[in-house]
Every structure is written in structure tokens, then in C-alpha cells.
Enzyme design. Structure first.
Site, mmCIF file in Angstrom:
data_model
loop_
_atom_site.group_PDB
_atom_site.id
_atom_site.type_symbol
_atom_site.label_atom_id
_atom_site.label_comp_id
_atom_site.label_asym_id
_atom_site.label_seq_id
_atom_site.Cartn_x
_atom_site.Cartn_y
_atom_site.Cartn_z
ATOM 1 N N SER A 159 0.820 -1.210 0.000
ATOM 2 C CA SER A 159 0.000 0.000 0.000
ATOM 3 C C SER A 159 0.850 1.255 0.000
ATOM 4 O O SER A 159 0.337 2.333 -0.242
ATOM 5 C CB SER A 159 -0.953 -0.011 1.195
ATOM 6 O OG SER A 159 -0.256 -0.245 2.378
ATOM 7 N N GLU A 165 -5.840 -0.025 -7.352
ATOM 8 C CA GLU A 165 -4.843 0.883 -7.913
ATOM 9 C C GLU A 165 -3.807 0.015 -8.645
ATOM 10 O O GLU A 165 -3.218 -0.890 -8.050
ATOM 11 C CB GLU A 165 -4.154 1.688 -6.805
ATOM 12 C CG GLU A 165 -5.046 2.772 -6.220
ATOM 13 C CD GLU A 165 -4.382 3.565 -5.094
ATOM 14 O OE1 GLU A 165 -4.626 4.771 -4.997
ATOM 15 O OE2 GLU A 165 -3.625 2.962 -4.295
ATOM 16 N N ASN A 219 -3.955 6.120 -0.348
ATOM 17 C CA ASN A 219 -3.284 6.225 0.951
ATOM 18 C C ASN A 219 -2.573 7.559 1.138
ATOM 19 O O ASN A 219 -2.380 8.009 2.265
ATOM 20 C CB ASN A 219 -2.324 5.052 1.170
ATOM 21 C CG ASN A 219 -3.082 3.826 1.652
ATOM 22 O OD1 ASN A 219 -4.232 3.932 2.081
ATOM 23 N ND2 ASN A 219 -2.464 2.666 1.562
ATOM 24 N N HIS A 248 -2.995 -2.763 -5.935
ATOM 25 C CA HIS A 248 -3.338 -2.370 -4.565
ATOM 26 C C HIS A 248 -4.841 -2.477 -4.359
ATOM 27 O O HIS A 248 -5.607 -1.668 -4.898
ATOM 28 C CB HIS A 248 -2.833 -0.946 -4.298
ATOM 29 C CG HIS A 248 -3.074 -0.489 -2.909
ATOM 30 N ND1 HIS A 248 -3.307 0.812 -2.565
ATOM 31 C CD2 HIS A 248 -3.131 -1.188 -1.731
ATOM 32 C CE1 HIS A 248 -3.498 0.898 -1.261
ATOM 33 N NE2 HIS A 248 -3.401 -0.295 -0.740
HETATM 34 N N1 3HC Z 1 -17.288 -9.509 2.524
HETATM 35 C C1 3HC Z 1 -18.323 -9.544 1.672
HETATM 36 N N2 3HC Z 1 -19.362 -8.717 1.725
HETATM 37 C C2 3HC Z 1 -19.374 -7.824 2.728
HETATM 38 C C3 3HC Z 1 -18.338 -7.726 3.676
HETATM 39 C C4 3HC Z 1 -17.251 -8.624 3.543
HETATM 40 N N3 3HC Z 1 -16.207 -8.606 4.363
HETATM 41 N N4 3HC Z 1 -18.623 -6.725 4.536
HETATM 42 C C5 3HC Z 1 -19.799 -6.214 4.160
HETATM 43 N N5 3HC Z 1 -20.253 -6.871 3.049
HETATM 44 C C6 3HC Z 1 -21.488 -6.603 2.316
HETATM 45 C C7 3HC Z 1 -22.721 -6.957 3.139
HETATM 46 O O1 3HC Z 1 -23.126 -8.296 2.914
HETATM 47 C C8 3HC Z 1 -23.735 -5.978 2.584
HETATM 48 O O2 3HC Z 1 -24.256 -6.492 1.364
HETATM 49 P P1 3HC Z 1 -25.788 -6.153 0.910
HETATM 50 O O3 3HC Z 1 -25.901 -4.651 0.917
HETATM 51 O O4 3HC Z 1 -25.902 -6.746 -0.441
HETATM 52 O O5 3HC Z 1 -26.641 -6.791 1.945
HETATM 53 C C9 3HC Z 1 -22.912 -4.743 2.249
HETATM 54 O O6 3HC Z 1 -21.559 -5.195 2.086
HETATM 55 C C10 3HC Z 1 -22.968 -3.698 3.335
HETATM 56 O O7 3HC Z 1 -22.563 -4.301 4.546
HETATM 57 P P2 3HC Z 1 -23.105 -3.924 6.005
HETATM 58 O O8 3HC Z 1 -24.515 -3.426 5.874
HETATM 59 O O9 3HC Z 1 -22.848 -5.058 6.917
HETATM 60 O O10 3HC Z 1 -22.157 -2.785 6.511
HETATM 61 P P3 3HC Z 1 -21.852 -1.380 5.899
HETATM 62 O O11 3HC Z 1 -22.959 -0.856 5.064
HETATM 63 O O12 3HC Z 1 -21.364 -0.597 7.056
HETATM 64 O O13 3HC Z 1 -20.623 -1.683 4.927
HETATM 65 C C11 3HC Z 1 -18.316 -1.588 4.531
HETATM 66 C C12 3HC Z 1 -19.436 -2.194 5.391
HETATM 67 C C13 3HC Z 1 -18.430 -2.120 3.095
HETATM 68 C C14 3HC Z 1 -16.997 -2.052 5.119
HETATM 69 C C15 3HC Z 1 -18.470 -0.019 4.523
HETATM 70 O O14 3HC Z 1 -18.552 0.445 5.836
HETATM 71 C C16 3HC Z 1 -17.346 0.695 3.821
HETATM 72 O O15 3HC Z 1 -17.306 0.778 2.600
HETATM 73 N N6 3HC Z 1 -16.387 1.224 4.627
HETATM 74 C C17 3HC Z 1 -15.230 1.921 4.100
HETATM 75 C C18 3HC Z 1 -14.128 0.921 3.845
HETATM 76 C C19 3HC Z 1 -12.910 1.566 3.293
HETATM 77 O O16 3HC Z 1 -12.792 2.780 3.158
HETATM 78 N N7 3HC Z 1 -11.901 0.736 2.958
HETATM 79 C C20 3HC Z 1 -10.636 1.200 2.475
HETATM 80 C C21 3HC Z 1 -9.698 1.268 3.641
HETATM 81 S S1 3HC Z 1 -8.111 1.829 3.148
HETATM 82 C C22 3HC Z 1 -7.339 0.464 2.550
HETATM 83 O O17 3HC Z 1 -7.882 -0.595 2.466
HETATM 84 C C23 3HC Z 1 -5.936 0.715 2.143
HETATM 85 C C24 3HC Z 1 -5.067 -0.488 2.286
HETATM 86 O O18 3HC Z 1 -3.753 -0.073 1.946
HETATM 87 C C25 3HC Z 1 -5.070 -1.172 3.620
#
Ligand code: 3HC
Length: 297
Positions: free
Chosen positions: A121, A154, A192, A142
Site C-alpha cells: 500500500s 490501484e 493512501n 493495490h
Molecule cells: N465480505 C463480503 N461482503 C461484505 C463484507 C465482507 N467482508 N462486509 C460487508 N459486506 C457486504 C454486506 O453483505 C452488505 O451487502 P448487501 O448490501 O448486499 O446486503 C454490504 O456489504 C454492506 O454491509 P453492512 O450493511 O454489513 O455494513 P456497511 O454498510 O457498514 O458496509 C463496509 C461495510 C463495506 C466495510 C463499509 O462500511 C465501507 O465501505 N467502509 C469503508 C471501507 C474503506 O474505506 N476501505 C478502504 C480502507 S483503506 C485500505 O484498504 C488501504 C489499504 O492499503 C489497507
């Protein structure tokens, strides 16, 4: 070349997520780790995830779920895991020397066709590729957490990558149902680089007492349309990861804006790592509820 067989190195959160989404899209996947216990844990998480988010929601049938699992193999033998693969996606810890060592080792095991991708990342992909004799076939892919859900990949272009490699991996990302965005090999790439600033300012607002973590999160969710507020997101990613990633970016830019906020360092020193150990900006309870933590008062 068309990618058919994929090997994912590292069975942590990103590794098993990438392995799952690849198997779900029909690729044969080998998930490699040095630790067999980690691999067993990763497979159990994948099975649970498929059941909870796909089978139980009738997005796929149980038979389809079983077929996905069948497309996934695990291995603790690097040579065996990569020997006839088309694409390796490395998601091992963010340690440059370790990544270079693994890339150099794979280089001697893999056929000429194999493309090497790093899910790093923040680390420079050009430097990782430098450990191989196939710099034209090295790339950064990424993914974002959770890899099964987040649409972006990415596609990081190290110096020396060929147009052919770029086209193959862009096509692969599309087959995964992802949206590839090409970016030059600069510290933090796009997301990031921006998230680092967001994490820093969010912590600063909390530290100076301008607003609480909960207020910062509510403001950014309702005022800027973010699915998670920056403090929740920092907890989700992990403070140790934020410190390591931030330091890696700072090492290259030496820009004050990229310096990691002291709050994250103090929290890591205090053993607060975020959601992974239930202690971040929030305290996470076993029943799934959370409450604001007292930090650095
Ligand atoms: N696997 C599969 N599906 C998933 C899941 C998972 N781990 N988590 C959630 N889902 C699905 C659910 O089944 C649900 O599906 P549906 O709408 O069809 O029923 C949908 O996603 C929404 O889930 P929830 O209602 O349980 O929860 P949220 O609406 O809060 O969504 C989230 C959870 C998708 C994680 C949302 O909060 C989100 O998009 N958060 C931001 C995440 C983000 O910004 N990530 C990037 C971080 S930075 C990074 O990764 C950089 C790297 O370098 C580390």
C-alpha cells in the site's frame, strides 16, 4: 497471455480477501503462507464470509459456494505454490527486505510468463521489482479492505513495466469486477496519500479537543458522505498499519504533511491497535456495540 491461475502470497486480511474474490470470479487460486495455522484460519474466514454474505443472502447457491472453495488450494511451499502460475499477488507484511527476498526467490521458481504483483500500500514497487530479472512483468495491484467489497484496484506502474503486462493486469482486475485506476509509483499512490492526511487531521482534531472521535465520524459521514468516519476507518485499518504506512511514505517525501500523528504512535505503544484488538478510538464490546475510548487525556 490470459490469467487462469493465480497465487496469493500471505493469508492475512488482504491476502485471503484477494484469494476469495479471485476464486469467486472463476480463477484457480493457491493461497500461500509460511504458517499453516494462518492458512487454516484464512480458509475458515473465507468459508464463513461466503456463507454469511453470499449463500445466506441467496446471492449464490450453496453449490456455487462449495465450487468457490474447491478452486482454492493452500500451500506452505513457495516453490510449489508459484511454479506454474500466471499471476502472483504478494500480500505479505510491509517489509521491503522481506518482499525483495521473496520476489528474488520466486524469480528462480517461476516460468518466464509469470507476472509478479505486489499489493503493497505504500512501498515503492520499482524497488521490489528490482530484486527480479523480470522488471517488465512486475506491477503493483493495490486492493482495498474488505477486498471482496471494495471496487477499486490501484494499478501501480513501476519504472520498466511493459505495456503488455499493464494490459493483462488491467483486464484481470476487470474480470474480478473491479475498477482499475492506473497510477505512477509514488509514495502512497492516490488513496493512501490522501487517507494519510485524513487520519492525521482526524487525530489532531480529537487531540486538541475540537471535537470527539464520534463527532468527527458523524460529521464526515453526514457532511461528506463517507461510509465510515475517519476515526472508525483508522480503527478498521489498525493503528500499527497507519504508523508503518505513514512512516514509509514520510521516508520518501520528508514532507511535514506526511508525518504520522503522535496519537497513533502513543496508542500503539499503549497496545491499542484498533478494531483488531477491540481498542482504538472506540472500545469494542463482544456484543458488537462500541463506545468512545478515553485517549491520551
Ligand atoms: N465480505 C463480503 N461482503 C461484505 C463484507 C465482507 N467482508 N462486509 C460487508 N459486506 C457486504 C454486506 O453483505 C452488505 O451487502 P448487501 O448490501 O448486499 O446486503 C454490504 O456489504 C454492506 O454491509 P453492512 O450493511 O454489513 O455494513 P456497511 O454498510 O457498514 O458496509 C463496509 C461495510 C463495506 C466495510 C463499509 O462500511 C465501507 O465501505 N467502509 C469503508 C471501507 C474503506 O474505506 N476501505 C478502504 C480502507 S483503506 C485500505 O484498504 C488501504 C489499504 O492499503 C489497507
Amino acid at each position: 497471455m490470459k490469467i487462469q491461475k493465480v497465487t496469493v502470497l500471505g493469508s492475512g486480511t488482504m491476502g485471503h480477501g484477494i484469494a476469495q474474490v479471485s476464486a469467486m470470479k472463476g480463477f484457480n487460486v493457491t493461497l500461500y503462507d509460511i504458517d499453516d495455522g494462518m492458512l487454516k484460519k484464512a480458509m475458515a474466514i473465507i468459508e464463513k464470509n461466503i456463507e454469511k454474505h453470499f449463500v445466506a443472502k441467496e446471492k449464490i447457491t450453496r453449490e456455487e459456494g462449495d465450487a468457490i472453495i474447491k478452486r482454492l488450494n493452500t500451500s506452505t511451499d513457495l516453490k510449489e505454490a508459484v511454479k506454474d502460475t500466471d499471476l502472483v499477488i504478494e500480500a505479505i507484511p510491509e517489509n521491503m527486505e522481506l518482499k525483495k527476498k521473496v520476489f528474488a526467490e520466486m524469480d528462480s521458481y517461476c516460468p518466464e510468463k509469470t507476472i509478479f504483483a505486489s499489493n503493497t500500500s505504500v512501498l515503492p514497487v520499482t524497488a521490489i521489482a528490482g530484486a527480479t530479472n523480470r522488471k517488465d512483468k512486475c506491477v503493483g495491484l493495490h486492493f482495498f479492505n474488505p477486498a471482496v467489497v471494495m471496487k477499486l484496484v490501484e494499478v501501480v506502474k513501476p519504472i520498466g513495466i511493459s505495456e503488455e503486462t499493464l494490459n493483462i493486469v488491467v483486464d484481470f482486475c476487470k474480470q474480478l469486477g473491479k475498477v482499475p485506476v492506473k497510477v505512477k509509483d509514488v509514495p502512497g499512490f492516490i488513496v493512501n496519500r490522501l487517507l494519510g492526511l485524513l487520519y492525521h487531521e482526524a487525530a489532531q482534531i480529537v487531540l486538541e479537543g475540537t471535537a470527539t472521535a464520534e463527532e468527527v465520524d458523524t460529521a464526515m459521514k453526514l457532511g461528506a458522505g463517507h461510509p465510515m468516519g475517519p476515526c472508525e476507518l483508522a480503527d478498521f485499518g489498525g493503528f500499527d498499519i497507519i504508523v508503518n504506512a505513514g512512516d514509509a511514505v514520510y521516508q520518501y517525501t520528508h514532507a511535514e504533511k506526511d508525518a504520522v500523528n503522535i496519537l497513533y504512535r502513543k496508542m500503539v505503544e499503549a497496545g491499542r491497535l484498533g478494531r483488531k484488538n477491540g481498542k482504538g478510538f472506540y472500545d469494542y464490546n463482544e456484543d458488537g456495540t462500541k463506545s468512545q475510548a478515553k485517549l491520551f487525556d
